[in-house]
Design a protein around this motif. Structure first.
Motif, PDB file in Angstrom:
ATOM      1  N   ILE A 142       0.357  -4.551   0.096  1.00  0.00           N
ATOM      2  CA  ILE A 142      -0.468  -3.552   0.783  1.00  0.00           C
ATOM      3  C   ILE A 142      -0.194  -2.201   0.158  1.00  0.00           C
ATOM      4  O   ILE A 142       0.964  -1.764   0.062  1.00  0.00           O
ATOM      5  N   GLY A 143      -1.251  -1.526  -0.267  1.00  0.00           N
ATOM      6  CA  GLY A 143      -1.119  -0.193  -0.824  1.00  0.00           C
ATOM      7  C   GLY A 143      -1.635   0.856   0.137  1.00  0.00           C
ATOM      8  O   GLY A 143      -2.440   0.558   1.028  1.00  0.00           O
ATOM      9  N   ARG A 144      -1.158   2.076  -0.026  1.00  0.00           N
ATOM     10  CA  ARG A 144      -1.681   3.180   0.782  1.00  0.00           C
ATOM     11  C   ARG A 144      -3.170   3.332   0.522  1.00  0.00           C
ATOM     12  O   ARG A 144      -3.636   3.248  -0.616  1.00  0.00           O
ATOM     13  N   PHE A 145      -3.934   3.521   1.596  1.00  0.00           N
ATOM     14  CA  PHE A 145      -5.380   3.630   1.454  1.00  0.00           C
ATOM     15  C   PHE A 145      -5.744   4.936   0.743  1.00  0.00           C
ATOM     16  O   PHE A 145      -5.142   5.987   1.004  1.00  0.00           O
ATOM     17  N   LYS A 146      -6.719   4.872  -0.151  1.00  0.00           N
ATOM     18  CA  LYS A 146      -7.194   6.060  -0.848  1.00  0.00           C
ATOM     19  C   LYS A 146      -7.750   7.061   0.168  1.00  0.00           C
ATOM     20  O   LYS A 146      -8.541   6.688   1.044  1.00  0.00           O
ATOM     21  N   GLY A 147      -7.332   8.313   0.083  1.00  0.00           N
ATOM     22  CA  GLY A 147      -7.791   9.335   1.014  1.00  0.00           C
ATOM     23  C   GLY A 147      -7.011   9.376   2.312  1.00  0.00           C
ATOM     24  O   GLY A 147      -7.365  10.137   3.222  1.00  0.00           O
ATOM     25  N   GLU A 148      -5.935   8.588   2.403  1.00  0.00           N
ATOM     26  CA  GLU A 148      -5.188   8.523   3.661  1.00  0.00           C
ATOM     27  C   GLU A 148      -4.397   9.799   3.937  1.00  0.00           C
ATOM     28  O   GLU A 148      -4.083  10.111   5.093  1.00  0.00           O
ATOM     29  N   GLU A 149      -4.046  10.556   2.892  1.00  0.00           N
ATOM     30  CA  GLU A 149      -3.312  11.798   3.083  1.00  0.00           C
ATOM     31  C   GLU A 149      -4.126  12.752   3.959  1.00  0.00           C
ATOM     32  O   GLU A 149      -5.302  12.999   3.725  1.00  0.00           O
ATOM     33  N   GLY A 150      -3.501  13.268   4.984  1.00  0.00           N
ATOM     34  CA  GLY A 150      -4.186  14.199   5.873  1.00  0.00           C
ATOM     35  C   GLY A 150      -4.906  13.537   7.033  1.00  0.00           C
ATOM     36  O   GLY A 150      -5.386  14.218   7.937  1.00  0.00           O
ATOM     37  N   PRO A 210     -13.395  10.959   5.621  1.00  0.00           N
ATOM     38  CA  PRO A 210     -13.807  11.709   6.817  1.00  0.00           C
ATOM     39  C   PRO A 210     -15.293  12.027   6.754  1.00  0.00           C
ATOM     40  O   PRO A 210     -15.823  12.409   5.700  1.00  0.00           O
ATOM     41  N   LEU A 211     -15.983  11.853   7.868  1.00  0.00           N
ATOM     42  CA  LEU A 211     -17.418  12.118   7.949  1.00  0.00           C
ATOM     43  C   LEU A 211     -17.684  13.474   8.576  1.00  0.00           C
ATOM     44  O   LEU A 211     -16.811  14.055   9.242  1.00  0.00           O
TER      45      LEU A 211
END
Length: 443
Positions: free
Chosen positions: A56-64, A119-120
């Protein structure tokens, strides 16, 4: 309580659901004062014979993002004990990647998860993820969840459920809730939390004891026994609004509520006729019908999965044992024969299992009975277990116990080999009950 109704377990520390609520106020007094509430932490105490390795890798864009989606998924899979997780964050994958699955198989991974979070404009988040079965060299497809910030944890639990089901063939139970009671100082708090113990919120705070929480089948309400006003009453509370109403406040004690599987009836223990016996009533407090007729104490009802039978605890034979009786009428039959003391029955949603607390050499341990054969096994090696409750997928049991001098909530697999503790070092925690499956974010 009358003088002819001695408590079956007043000496047992922590059993607040003492049979027929005899000595319940005294039992509540045994709760020690504790500092303020602390977060759960998860510890794996054992592993099963086999585990599925998942990268499992950290999801792209997960920072913040307000919640660490990949970390929550990882913790869920680790906690159930069926999976071993590998960190794939360094590879910076997302759901659009095309990894070479044979390479991941060579790294020891049977499955690979990667995704992204966007984020939308309206404040929601678009979560996309893909699961690959490296063992079979197969792409299992991309999924998408669009959720508000408040549902990010739930979305992560749903992703873990999806992985669990695709890799084991069984339904997961991560996106479910638990309820339990804690005492901090002089306050009693009824907590509702995610299945991992996080995201907790207080459903009710009282200066009087709260005991015997029970989920409604739709997961929208909790029944419990409240001592507000100095009298034991069975209450029902809507979780979204906090609205409460009295279900049973008859003369004498009103205790041990249990919802029927269809949510249309409630089993309770009442002493209004002079002895503590089982009654069934409608959810408006109507159609009250006495179900048991014994000279002992009959209490702690638990419904069979099909709603046709009530299992309960009685001392009619001289010591507390578990019996069952048909709702349609008929004599009660004894169910437990191992040991001198067996209480707190709970039935698995799939109808296969009965869990209960049984005494073994002076210790109180979680037991499991296969209903079709009557075979019983002891699942725990602790001494002060109480209040076992099945996960909605019937694969795990949550219970309260004391471990290394602390009050904790634990889960165990049905073979007793996989255990996880949800430690609460700064709170006195009791009476966990696992809620039903709930509707999660729409895909």
């Amino acid at each position: 309580m009358t003088s002819a109704e001695p408590a079956l377990d007043t000496a047992r520390r922590g059993h607040l659901k003492t049979l027929a609520l005899c000595g319940a106020m005294a039992a509540a007094g045994l709760w020690s004062a504790s500092p303020a509430w602390a977060q759960f932490r998860v510890e794996i105490a054992g592993v099963g014979a086999t585990q599925i390795p998942v990268a499992i890798g950290r999801f792209k864009g997960e920072e913040g993002v307000p919640q660490p989606i990949a970390s929550i998924v990882t913790a869920d899979l680790q906690r159930c004990g069926l999976f071993k997780t590998l960190d794939a964050s360094a590879d910076k994958l997302d759901e659009t990647s095309r990894p070479v699955l044979t390479d991941w198989r060579g790294k020891g991974a049977d499955a690979l998860l990667a995704g992204s979070i966007l984020p939308l404009a309206d404040g929601r988040f678009d979560i996309r993820y893909r699961l690959w079965d490296a063992a079979r060299n197969k792409d299992l497809g991309v999924q998408s969840l669009v959720v508000p910030a408040a549902d990010l944890r739930l979305a992560a639990h749903r992703i873990a459920d999806d992985i669990y089901e695709k890799l084991t063939g069984d339904k997961g139970a991560f996106a479910t809730r638990i309820a339990y009671v804690a005492k901090t100082g002089r306050r009693y708090v009824l907590w509702v939390a995610d299945s991992d113990g996080k995201g907790e919120r207080d459903a009710l705070t009282s200066n009087e004891p709260i005991i015997s929480p029970a989920w409604s089948p739709d997961g929208g309400k909790l029944a419990y026994v409240s001592f507000e006003g100095g009298k034991a009453k069975v209450m029902a509370q809507e979780l979204t609004t906090g609205r409460r109403r009295v279900l049973a406040s008859f003369k004498g004690t009103n205790s041990a509520p249990a919802w029927s599987p269809d949510g249309k009836q409630m089993a309770v223990t009442l002493s209004r006729d002079g002895g503590s016996q089982l009654f069934v009533m409608g959810m408006d407090g109507d159609n009250v019908r006495r179900l048991t007729q014994s000279g002992g104490i009959d209490t702690e009802a638990a419904w069979s999965a099909d709603g046709s039978t009530l299992y309960f605890v009685s001392d009619r034979g001289g010591s507390p044992q578990i019996y069952k009786t048909p709702l349609a009428g008929g004599s009660a039959q004894r169910v437990t024969f191992n040991g001198p003391y067996n209480i707190s029955p709970a039935l698995s949603p799939d109808g296969r299992w009965l869990t209960f607390i049984g005494q073994v050499n002076g210790a109180y341990k979680v037991h499991l009975m296969e209903l079709s054969t009557g075979t019983v096994r002891v699942l725990t090696d602790t001494r002060d277990d109480e209040s076992p409750s099945f996960a909605p997928n019937s694969k795990q049991i949550i219970y309260a116990t004391r471990s290394q001098g602390r009050d904790v909530l634990m889960t165990t697999s049905l073979d007793g080999r996989i255990k996880a503790s949800l430690a609460t070092p700064q709170a006195d925690v009791r009476e966990p009950v696992w809620g039903p499956d709930i509707v999660g974010p729409k895909r």
